[in-house]
Design a protein around this motif. Structure first.
Motif, short mmCIF file in Angstrom:
data_model
loop_
_atom_site.label_atom_id
_atom_site.label_comp_id
_atom_site.label_asym_id
_atom_site.label_seq_id
_atom_site.Cartn_x
_atom_site.Cartn_y
_atom_site.Cartn_z
N CYS A 61 7.58 -2.78 -16.36
CA CYS A 61 6.42 -2.87 -15.46
C CYS A 61 5.54 -1.64 -15.64
CB CYS A 61 6.90 -3.01 -14.01
SG CYS A 61 7.04 -1.46 -13.10
N PRO A 62 4.34 -1.69 -15.08
CA PRO A 62 3.40 -0.57 -15.30
C PRO A 62 3.73 0.72 -14.54
CG PRO A 62 2.24 -2.60 -14.68
CD PRO A 62 3.69 -2.82 -14.39
N LEU A 63 4.82 0.77 -13.78
CA LEU A 63 5.13 2.04 -13.12
C LEU A 63 5.36 3.13 -14.16
CD1 LEU A 63 7.02 2.90 -9.94
CD2 LEU A 63 7.67 4.11 -12.01
N VAL A 120 -0.47 -13.63 -5.91
CA VAL A 120 -0.32 -12.39 -5.13
C VAL A 120 -1.66 -11.67 -5.17
CG1 VAL A 120 0.90 -10.19 -4.88
CG2 VAL A 120 2.11 -12.18 -5.81
N ASN A 121 -2.20 -11.37 -4.00
CA ASN A 121 -3.46 -10.64 -3.92
C ASN A 121 -3.38 -9.53 -2.88
OD1 ASN A 121 -5.51 -13.45 -4.66
ND2 ASN A 121 -5.63 -11.49 -5.71
N ASN A 122 -4.15 -8.51 -3.16
CA ASN A 122 -4.26 -7.36 -2.26
C ASN A 122 -5.00 -7.73 -0.95
OD1 ASN A 122 -6.44 -4.84 -1.71
ND2 ASN A 122 -4.29 -4.27 -1.89
N VAL A 123 -4.74 -6.97 0.09
CA VAL A 123 -5.37 -7.16 1.40
C VAL A 123 -6.90 -7.20 1.29
CG1 VAL A 123 -5.75 -6.06 3.66
CG2 VAL A 123 -3.48 -5.98 2.60
N GLU A 151 0.78 -1.25 0.00
CA GLU A 151 0.00 0.00 0.00
C GLU A 151 0.81 1.30 0.00
OE1 GLU A 151 -3.02 1.27 3.20
OE2 GLU A 151 -4.24 0.74 1.48
N SER A 152 1.38 1.61 -1.14
CA SER A 152 2.17 2.85 -1.24
C SER A 152 1.68 3.80 -2.31
CB SER A 152 3.63 2.51 -1.52
OG SER A 152 4.10 1.54 -0.62
N GLU A 153 0.57 3.46 -2.96
CA GLU A 153 0.04 4.34 -4.00
C GLU A 153 -0.50 5.61 -3.34
OE1 GLU A 153 -0.32 3.73 -7.36
OE2 GLU A 153 -1.98 5.00 -7.99
N CYS A 162 7.85 -2.04 -4.76
CA CYS A 162 7.62 -3.38 -4.21
C CYS A 162 6.13 -3.73 -4.11
CB CYS A 162 8.31 -3.53 -2.87
SG CYS A 162 10.10 -3.54 -3.05
N GLY A 163 5.26 -2.79 -4.45
CA GLY A 163 3.84 -3.12 -4.57
C GLY A 163 3.57 -3.84 -5.88
N GLU A 164 4.42 -3.65 -6.87
CA GLU A 164 4.28 -4.38 -8.13
C GLU A 164 4.61 -5.83 -7.80
OE1 GLU A 164 4.90 -6.31 -11.80
OE2 GLU A 164 6.47 -6.09 -10.32
C1 LIG Z 1 4.10 0.27 -9.40
C2 LIG Z 1 3.02 -0.61 -8.88
C3 LIG Z 1 2.67 -0.56 -7.54
C4 LIG Z 1 1.67 -1.38 -7.04
N1 LIG Z 1 1.36 -1.29 -5.72
C5 LIG Z 1 0.43 -2.13 -5.21
C6 LIG Z 1 0.12 -2.11 -3.81
O1 LIG Z 1 0.69 -1.34 -3.04
N2 LIG Z 1 -0.81 -2.97 -3.35
C7 LIG Z 1 -1.45 -3.85 -4.17
O2 LIG Z 1 -2.26 -4.64 -3.70
N3 LIG Z 1 -1.19 -3.89 -5.48
C8 LIG Z 1 -0.25 -3.06 -6.01
N4 LIG Z 1 0.03 -3.14 -7.36
C9 LIG Z 1 -0.65 -4.16 -8.16
C10 LIG Z 1 0.06 -5.51 -8.03
O3 LIG Z 1 1.07 -5.59 -9.02
C11 LIG Z 1 -0.89 -6.68 -8.25
O4 LIG Z 1 -1.60 -6.47 -9.42
C12 LIG Z 1 -1.88 -6.87 -7.13
O5 LIG Z 1 -1.23 -6.99 -5.90
C13 LIG Z 1 -2.68 -8.11 -7.38
O6 LIG Z 1 -3.65 -8.27 -6.37
P1 LIG Z 1 -5.19 -8.12 -6.69
O7 LIG Z 1 -5.47 -8.93 -7.91
O8 LIG Z 1 -5.85 -8.68 -5.47
O9 LIG Z 1 -5.45 -6.68 -6.89
C14 LIG Z 1 1.01 -2.29 -7.88
C15 LIG Z 1 1.36 -2.34 -9.23
C16 LIG Z 1 2.34 -1.50 -9.73
C17 LIG Z 1 2.68 -1.58 -11.16
#
Ligand SMILES: Cc1cc2nc3c(=O)[nH]c(=O)nc-3n(C[C@H](O)[C@H](O)[C@H](O)COP(=O)(O)O)c2cc1C
Ligand code: SF4
Ligand code: FES
Lengths: 178, 447
Positions: free
Chosen positions: B401-403, B207-210, B84-86, B171-173
């Protein structure tokens, strides 16, 4: 200079952390170990401290240096007893982060990135800390200070002027002993 | 009407403890899943629910789970992304702080569905106080037999660990996260292979979000069809929105997908309108990476319909007139806001956070920050605005990467919708002085 070595309690914690990863993947413990090292050795990572962490994980020192230099929470130079990290990204900026930074700079007589002559305070502007709904904010060690006003900032600085310990992100009770 | 599923018990005193969480029905999904369902049946329910990844990309979770490779004798991993750094996003922090067991329960049920026996929660290092909360909750869950060997006597084993990051948005990617979890620099990997085939330690990994993981709990408890009945169209369920900026009530709100943006901004149930009675100027609806939209476009689509809080409606019109739901980081700006200055904070952010592997991103983010700085110092030219446009165009789509895209889109959208403001700065540098100091001085002194 005294020998660089974690205290016994930390060493036990280090062993427990290493067990969180599969056999042969002990390098995964590097980030947590660097955090513990920074907390125990005066708030920054000197080359000898990094070499020590490398030896604990049985990896090359360069593998530690390249990681330590990548992540913004690791200090590669000494910092003041109190590290003030002020968020300056959009949501905080919208609610006065620039003014908070200017206020601290004036009060402490230092600029962003500098340490006061007495070694008490270091000011560092940082990017979004996930506290945007309670902006403006700053972090000292593990603590988030939110909805800042000049008054709150003054009180914090007062408080920390009298402390002797370092601000820390964690201590030995943060990680569970598995 | 607000619809609380994830946050249903958020105000119950003591809900952060295992005892109170259990009283409110916590861990029921683990019992149901481990004792009465097969892993495949759980994946089926998640597919039916229509749940989409809450980390930003919105990829269907059930589908992602079904891609996981299952070679004999090879470990599989579930890794929760709590980086979670967005900028503008703070919902995962809220969930983990207030109801840590909701994430842990989701991790157990989801790990079982995926056949993982070791799972990790990767939390950004700045959230160490949250790490402490999670570690305590995990210790309690172990002690009560929800984690460890032979959970509920079903023969299923699971170890759950928290990993601390150390300050790096990249590291969120997800592949950078895996590199970091392996103790390396957070350099994103080239895909393919995708983590579902070769992820953590080269093993199949999800990998999945919280928030995604937490949503699996009510889906397993109530069924995928029930979840799919909430929300609108392909935006099923509820979404946590982090609301910040110039609003009366910043905070985390759980909304049913499909409420209007107007309602979200102005209703007392949510943001409560613009602070100090000012007018709305612009919104960044889904975290710093998504295009910024002027007031009229965020409230209304190009067809003149009210815009809704959903994946589809926010994206309606493409980038010409639309944006994205992203991570749900909803940043509101009032009429006094300088779009150029706000953009500078984003450009500085992406420059700071680029991992440096690809030259368009490494160099481009640096140049964009420099040019914006130059404009803000009163030395900009009209050519600089065109150059900014060219640079962002050359980054987009040309990186590992998508950044890179995330750095380009805020610049592109700011120029697309607010070009006049850039030109004003260039033509009349003295105007900059007036906006440099803010209307919020007052709040800082007295609030
Ligand atoms: C630069 C960048 C930062 C990201 N930061 C996060 C983040 O902080 N938390 C997150 O869950 N996904 C982040 N993502 C997306 C992850 O790459 C990934 O798609 C996600 O964790 C997948 O989980 P979800 O399908 O449950 O969303 C980020 C992607 C990019 C390109
Ligand atoms: S796009 Fe940027 S952050 Fe992503 S891999 Fe390339 S240089 Fe690194
Ligand atoms: S912008 Fe400051 S905490 Fe998010």
């Amino acid at each position: 200079m005294s020998e660089i070595k974690f205290n016994d309690e930390t060493l036990a914690l280090v062993q427990s952390i290493i067990k969180r990863y599969p056999e042969g993947k002990q390098k995964s413990a590097l980030l947590p170990l660097l955090h513990l090292a920074q907390a125990e050795f005066d708030g920054w990572l000197s080359a000898p401290v990094m070499d020590y962490v490398a030896s604990l994980l049985n990896i090359k020192p360069i593998e530690v240096y390249e990681v330590a230099s990548f992540y913004s929470m690791y200090n590669l130079n000494p910092v003041g007893k109190c590290l003030l990290e002020v968020c300056r990204t959009s949501s905080c900026w919208l609610r006065g982060a620039n003014e908070i930074v200017a206020h601290i700079e004036n009060k402490l007589g230092i600029k962003d990135g500098e340490t006061t002559a007495d070694g008490k305070f270091t000011l560092k502007t940082v990017e979004c800390l996930g506290s945007c709904g309670t902006a403006p904010m700053l972090q000292i060690g593990a603590d988030f200070h939110e909805n800042l006003t000049f008054e709150k900032v003054d009180a914090l600085i007062n408080d920390w002027s009298n402390k002797t310990e370092h601000s820390k992100y964690l201590d030995n009770s943060t990680f569970r002993k598995n | 009407m607000s619809k609380k599923i994830l946050l249903e018990h958020i105000d119950v005193p003591g809900i952060e403890t295992l005892a109170v969480y259990r009283e409110k029905g916590g861990y029921a999904s683990v019992e149901k899943a481990l004792k009465t369902m097969t892993p495949d049946a759980i994946v089926e329910e998640v597919k039916k629910s229509g749940l989409r990844g809450r980390g930003g990309a919105g990829f269907p979770t059930g589908m992602k789970w079904s891609f996981l490779a299952k070679p004999e004798g090879v470990a599989r991993y579930l890794v929760c992304n709590a980086d979670e750094s967005e900028p503008g996003t703070f919902k995962d922090r809220y969930l983990m702080e207030k109801i840590p067991h909701a994430l842990i329960e989701g991790m157990i049920t989801s790990s079982f569905a995926l056949g993982a026996n070791t799972s990790y929660i990767y939390v950004r290092g700045e959230y160490f106080y949250i790490i402490k909360i999670l570690e305590k909750a995990i210790a309690d869950a172990y002690a009560a037999g929800w984690l460890g060997k032979n959970i509920l006597g079903t023969g299923y084993d699971l170890d759950l660990y928290v990993q601390a990051g150390a300050g790096a948005y990249i590291c969120g990617e997800e592949t950078a996260l895996l590199e970091s979890l392996e103790g390396k620099r957070g350099n994103p990997r080239i895909k393919p292979p995708f983590p579902a085939i070769a992820g953590l330690y080269g093993c199949p990994t999800v990998v999945n979000n919280v928030e995604t993981i937490a949503a699996v709990v009510p889906i397993v408890n109530n069924g995928g069809d029930w979840y799919a009945g909430i929300g609108i169209g392909r935006s099923t369920g509820t979404k946590l929105i982090s609301a910040s900026g110039h609003i009366n009530k910043p905070g985390v709100y759980e909304i049913e997908m499909g409420i209007t943006v107007e309602d979200f901004i102005y209703s007392d149930e949510y943001c409560g309108g613009i602070k100090n009675g000012k007018k709305l100027k612009a919104v960044v609806a889904g975290g710093s990476s998504v295009p910024i939209l002027p007031a009229e476009m965020i409230l209304t689509t190009a067809n003149g319909e009210k815009r809704l809080m959903s994946y589809e409606s926010l994206a309606d019109g493409g980038f010409a007139t639309g944006t994205m739901l992203g991570s749900g980081g909803f940043i509101v700006m009032d009429e006094t806001t300088s779009i150029v200055q706000n953009l500078h904070t984003f450009a500085r952010f992406y420059h700071h956070e680029s991992c440096g592997q690809c030259s368009p991103c490494r160099e481009g983010t640096g140049w964009m920050e420099k040019i914006l700085h130059k404009i803000l110092e009163g030395h900009g030219t009209l050519e600089d605005v065109d150059l900014l446009w060219e640079i962002q165009r050359k980054i987009e789509g040309n990186t590992i990467c998508p950044l890179g895209d995330a750095a380009a889109w805020p610049v592109a959208s700011a120029i697309r919708h607010f070009r006049h403001e850039f030109e004003e700065y260039v033509k009349n540098p003295s105007a900059i002085k007036d906006v440099k100091h803010y209307h919020n001085m007052h709040n800082l002194v007295t609030a």
